[in-house]
Design an enzyme around this catalytic site. Structure first.
Site, PDB file in Angstrom:
ATOM      1  N   ARG A  35      71.164  41.857  22.083  1.00 54.42           N
ATOM      2  CA  ARG A  35      71.253  43.230  22.628  1.00 54.42           C
ATOM      3  C   ARG A  35      69.894  43.819  22.962  1.00 54.42           C
ATOM      4  O   ARG A  35      69.680  45.022  22.780  1.00 54.42           O
ATOM      5  CB  ARG A  35      71.976  44.162  21.642  1.00 54.42           C
ATOM      6  CG  ARG A  35      73.390  43.754  21.331  1.00 54.42           C
ATOM      7  CD  ARG A  35      74.367  44.503  22.216  1.00 54.42           C
ATOM      8  NE  ARG A  35      75.728  44.252  21.757  1.00 54.42           N
ATOM      9  CZ  ARG A  35      76.595  45.192  21.445  1.00 54.42           C
ATOM     10  NH1 ARG A  35      76.270  46.454  21.548  1.00 54.42           N
ATOM     11  NH2 ARG A  35      77.810  44.877  21.054  1.00 54.42           N
ATOM     12  N   ARG A  39      70.511  50.816  24.597  1.00 54.43           N
ATOM     13  CA  ARG A  39      70.228  52.251  24.499  1.00 54.43           C
ATOM     14  C   ARG A  39      68.943  52.617  23.774  1.00 54.43           C
ATOM     15  O   ARG A  39      68.503  53.757  23.864  1.00 54.43           O
ATOM     16  CB  ARG A  39      71.418  52.963  23.843  1.00 54.43           C
ATOM     17  CG  ARG A  39      72.586  53.132  24.794  1.00 54.43           C
ATOM     18  CD  ARG A  39      73.794  53.672  24.085  1.00 54.43           C
ATOM     19  NE  ARG A  39      74.296  52.669  23.147  1.00 54.43           N
ATOM     20  CZ  ARG A  39      75.261  52.880  22.257  1.00 54.43           C
ATOM     21  NH1 ARG A  39      75.810  54.067  22.167  1.00 54.43           N
ATOM     22  NH2 ARG A  39      75.666  51.921  21.462  1.00 54.43           N
ATOM     23  N   ARG A  48      71.462  53.265  33.255  1.00 51.27           N
ATOM     24  CA  ARG A  48      72.866  53.418  32.870  1.00 51.27           C
ATOM     25  C   ARG A  48      73.431  54.725  33.431  1.00 51.27           C
ATOM     26  O   ARG A  48      74.553  54.755  33.933  1.00 51.27           O
ATOM     27  CB  ARG A  48      72.939  53.396  31.338  1.00 51.27           C
ATOM     28  CG  ARG A  48      74.192  53.932  30.715  1.00 51.27           C
ATOM     29  CD  ARG A  48      75.065  52.813  30.214  1.00 51.27           C
ATOM     30  NE  ARG A  48      75.941  53.239  29.149  1.00 51.27           N
ATOM     31  CZ  ARG A  48      76.964  54.074  29.280  1.00 51.27           C
ATOM     32  NH1 ARG A  48      77.220  54.608  30.456  1.00 51.27           N
ATOM     33  NH2 ARG A  48      77.712  54.377  28.247  1.00 51.27           N
ATOM     34  N   ASP A  85      79.152  42.146  29.095  1.00 49.56           N
ATOM     35  CA  ASP A  85      79.777  42.368  27.785  1.00 49.56           C
ATOM     36  C   ASP A  85      80.847  41.307  27.563  1.00 49.56           C
ATOM     37  O   ASP A  85      81.426  40.795  28.529  1.00 49.56           O
ATOM     38  CB  ASP A  85      80.411  43.762  27.714  1.00 49.56           C
ATOM     39  CG  ASP A  85      80.757  44.118  26.274  1.00 49.56           C
ATOM     40  OD1 ASP A  85      79.855  44.553  25.551  1.00 49.56           O
ATOM     41  OD2 ASP A  85      81.921  43.919  25.858  1.00 49.56           O
ATOM     42  N   TYR A 161      89.827  41.865  19.891  1.00 49.95           N
ATOM     43  CA  TYR A 161      89.799  43.110  20.675  1.00 49.95           C
ATOM     44  C   TYR A 161      91.030  43.213  21.574  1.00 49.95           C
ATOM     45  O   TYR A 161      91.601  44.286  21.755  1.00 49.95           O
ATOM     46  CB  TYR A 161      88.529  43.175  21.529  1.00 49.95           C
ATOM     47  CG  TYR A 161      87.269  43.405  20.724  1.00 49.95           C
ATOM     48  CD1 TYR A 161      86.847  44.699  20.416  1.00 49.95           C
ATOM     49  CD2 TYR A 161      86.505  42.340  20.258  1.00 49.95           C
ATOM     50  CE1 TYR A 161      85.687  44.916  19.670  1.00 49.95           C
ATOM     51  CE2 TYR A 161      85.355  42.550  19.514  1.00 49.95           C
ATOM     52  CZ  TYR A 161      84.949  43.834  19.223  1.00 49.95           C
ATOM     53  OH  TYR A 161      83.823  44.044  18.482  1.00 49.95           O
TER      54      TYR A 161
HETATM   55  O1  1CP Z   1      72.220  41.308  24.394  1.00 47.55           O
HETATM   56  C1  1CP Z   1      72.121  41.902  25.489  1.00 47.55           C
HETATM   57  O2  1CP Z   1      71.198  42.664  25.769  1.00 47.55           O
HETATM   58  C2  1CP Z   1      73.165  41.579  26.540  1.00 47.55           C
HETATM   59  C3  1CP Z   1      74.263  42.460  26.668  1.00 47.55           C
HETATM   60  C4  1CP Z   1      75.405  42.508  25.653  1.00 47.55           C
HETATM   61  C5  1CP Z   1      75.973  41.497  24.841  1.00 47.55           C
HETATM   62  C6  1CP Z   1      75.497  40.080  24.637  1.00 47.55           C
HETATM   63  C7  1CP Z   1      76.168  43.678  25.468  1.00 47.55           C
HETATM   64  C8  1CP Z   1      75.910  44.963  26.135  1.00 47.55           C
HETATM   65  N1  1CP Z   1      77.219  43.361  24.626  1.00 47.55           N
HETATM   66  C9  1CP Z   1      77.108  42.058  24.215  1.00 47.55           C
HETATM   67  C10 1CP Z   1      78.007  41.300  23.328  1.00 47.55           C
HETATM   68  C11 1CP Z   1      79.095  42.015  22.613  1.00 47.55           C
HETATM   69  N2  1CP Z   1      79.873  43.053  23.031  1.00 47.55           N
HETATM   70  C12 1CP Z   1      79.579  41.605  21.348  1.00 47.55           C
HETATM   71  C13 1CP Z   1      79.072  40.386  20.593  1.00 47.55           C
HETATM   72  C14 1CP Z   1      77.818  40.645  19.853  1.00 47.55           C
HETATM   73  C15 1CP Z   1      77.900  41.634  18.717  1.00 47.55           C
HETATM   74  O3  1CP Z   1      78.642  41.382  17.743  1.00 47.55           O
HETATM   75  O4  1CP Z   1      77.186  42.639  18.794  1.00 47.55           O
HETATM   76  C16 1CP Z   1      80.622  42.459  20.978  1.00 47.55           C
HETATM   77  C17 1CP Z   1      81.443  42.418  19.708  1.00 47.55           C
HETATM   78  C18 1CP Z   1      80.815  43.383  22.053  1.00 47.55           C
HETATM   79  C19 1CP Z   1      81.851  44.446  22.160  1.00 47.55           C
HETATM   80  C20 1CP Z   1      81.226  45.758  22.355  1.00 47.55           C
HETATM   81  N3  1CP Z   1      80.731  46.189  23.559  1.00 47.55           N
HETATM   82  C21 1CP Z   1      80.913  46.730  21.381  1.00 47.55           C
HETATM   83  C22 1CP Z   1      81.227  46.623  19.879  1.00 47.55           C
HETATM   84  C23 1CP Z   1      82.498  47.355  19.627  1.00 47.55           C
HETATM   85  C24 1CP Z   1      82.983  47.388  18.181  1.00 47.55           C
HETATM   86  O5  1CP Z   1      82.974  48.474  17.625  1.00 47.55           O
HETATM   87  O6  1CP Z   1      83.418  46.358  17.645  1.00 47.55           O
HETATM   88  C25 1CP Z   1      80.251  47.789  22.031  1.00 47.55           C
HETATM   89  C26 1CP Z   1      79.761  49.078  21.444  1.00 47.55           C
HETATM   90  C27 1CP Z   1      80.144  47.416  23.409  1.00 47.55           C
HETATM   91  C28 1CP Z   1      79.454  48.167  24.504  1.00 47.55           C
HETATM   92  C29 1CP Z   1      78.120  47.633  24.856  1.00 47.55           C
HETATM   93  N4  1CP Z   1      77.881  46.318  25.252  1.00 47.55           N
HETATM   94  C30 1CP Z   1      76.555  46.166  25.583  1.00 47.55           C
HETATM   95  C31 1CP Z   1      75.913  47.460  25.407  1.00 47.55           C
HETATM   96  C32 1CP Z   1      74.462  47.749  25.682  1.00 47.55           C
HETATM   97  C33 1CP Z   1      76.898  48.354  24.950  1.00 47.55           C
HETATM   98  C34 1CP Z   1      76.723  49.840  24.665  1.00 47.55           C
HETATM   99  C35 1CP Z   1      77.284  50.602  25.823  1.00 47.55           C
HETATM  100  C36 1CP Z   1      76.445  51.700  26.393  1.00 47.55           C
HETATM  101  O7  1CP Z   1      75.397  51.502  27.010  1.00 47.55           O
HETATM  102  O8  1CP Z   1      76.901  52.830  26.231  1.00 47.55           O
END
Ligand code: 1CP
Length: 356
Positions: A35, A39, A48, A85, A161
């Site tokens: 990640r 943010r 964004r 994502d 999910y």
């Molecule tokens: O790593 C990077 O910079 C690349 C982008 C990336 C990756 C690899 C994002 C952007 N998400 C992910 C993987 C991801 N997404 C995972 C696997 C890794 C982990 O466990 O963290 C999972 C479970 C998600 C699902 C997801 N997407 C969540 C978690 C939800 C939960 O409560 O279980 C969330 C909050 C997101 C949104 C998201 N994805 C990525 C970002 C930067 C964001 C935040 C959104 C925003 O900018 O508002």
């Protein structure tokens, strides 16, 4: 361990990241952070806001490439990870997905065979192609020694999910479906396997040098279910890629797998193992060397708190992995509260390593 240990196609310009993944102990170890685009960076928040919603950003190749490159420009990481994502796969398959501001993902739950029948890999192609376009734009903007990581969620984690319609602490909805109706649940997992192979193959064709499979919720499964819903589908993805002639290395991240992580590596043939914060790196390395390169595992909250405790832990990790192939990373994704200065300090400290 055939496909994952072959020389990567970009070998002549191979940087530290791909060398480590191929089994060389590089000094200093390469570093990137899960990640790393997100943010905690003001430039991400600005892009964004311009994109509109988070999903609009994921499907906008120009802006998604821009946010992928932002942390590379700022910190000079050894690898970039495609900005997308894991939930893009179910969305592309036809499942309704939206992101509640400040809360996280919401999906219209897939609870039965009828809902599953409405999803299709053919329908996913236009959205997969947008992501592939992001990959080629990123590759064009990256220094040749910086690796580009493509990724997907592992079928088990993605299914949690899809079934619950949101993130959950215990993944109860998917676990219950898998217990009550293993054949029905297998149909869902098989669909995600097939879609993931196609999605990853397109990322590699567009220029990804390596792939990571995020299994964030693998730790919620007991041993037989871990075999069935984590190891088997991951093996199937690697076999599917191999059948398409794809030989880039794959990093598996079975978060929370504990003792089962070693079996996961042996059974799937991943070239790299993403280690969560709880994993003792030196013990794991002794067990798995030279089969796989370890990656990890600094606590993301230590990167928030900083100070001497952070410096000490960085040194401990480097000492534990000295002389072994290793990729420095966090044990889970960076959190939005992380001060960018702490990230810069981390990179400087890792790069100061002499290998002693
Ligand atoms: O790593 C990077 O910079 C690349 C982008 C990336 C990756 C690899 C994002 C952007 N998400 C992910 C993987 C991801 N997404 C995972 C696997 C890794 C982990 O466990 O963290 C999972 C479970 C998600 C699902 C997801 N997407 C969540 C978690 C939800 C939960 O409560 O279980 C969330 C909050 C997101 C949104 C998201 N994805 C990525 C970002 C930067 C964001 C935040 C959104 C925003 O900018 O508002």
């Amino acid at each position: 361990m055939g496909i994952s240990r072959q020389a990567p196609a970009r070998a002549p310009q191979q940087g530290a990241f791909l060398a480590s993944l191929a089994g060389k102990a590089h000094v200093p170890p390469p570093i990137w952070l899960m990640r790393q685009a997100g943010r905690y960076l003001p430039e991400y928040r600005e892009t964004r806001a311009r994109a509109g919603s988070f999903l609009d950003l994921c499907y906008n190749p120009e802006l998604a490439a821009e946010v992928t490159l932002q942390p590379i420009r700022r910190f000079g990481f050894d690898a970039a990870i495609l900005f997308s994502d894991i939930l893009v796969v179910p969305h592309a398959l036809g499942q309704k997905l939206w992101f509640e501001e400040g809360e996280g993902p919401r999906l219209e739950p897939v609870a039965d065979a009828a809902a599953l029948a409405r999803l299709s890999v053919d329908a996913a192609v236009p959205r997969f192609d947008l992501v592939a376009e992001t990959v080629s734009r990123v590759r064009a903007g990256l220094p040749s020694s910086t690796a580009l990581i493509g990724f997907c969620g592992a079928p088990w984690t993605v299914a949690t999910y899809m079934v619950a319609g949101r993130g959950s602490q215990d993944q109860a909805a998917a676990r219950l479906w898998a217990y009550r109706d293993p054949a029905g649940f297998a149909a869902l997992v098989d669909l995600v396997v097939e879609a993931s192979i196609d999605y990853l193959a397109r990322q590699v064709a567009a220029g990804a040098d390596c792939l990571q499979i995020f299994d964030s919720w693998s730790g919620s499964l007991a041993e037989p279910e871990f075999e069935r819903w984590v190891i088997e589908p991951t093996k199937a993805i690697l076999a599917g890629l191999k059948a398409r002639g794809i030989a880039v290395p794959v990093i598996g991240f079975p978060r929370g797998a504990g003792l089962l992580a070693a079996r996961y590596v042996r059974a799937t043939g991943v070239a790299g193992l993403g280690c969560d914060t709880a994993m003792p790196l030196d013990v794991m390395a002794r067990d798995l060397s030279p089969l796989a390169t370890l990656q990890g595992n600094l606590d993301p909250l230590l990167l928030v708190s900083g100070g001497e405790a952070l410096d000490r832990r960085i040194d401990q990790i480097l000492a534990a992995m000295a002389g072994r192939p290793f990729i420095f990373n966090l044990g889970h994704g960076i959190v939005p509260e992380t001060p960018p200065d702490h990230v810069a300090r981390l990179v400087a400290l890792v790069r100061r390593t002499s290998g002693a």
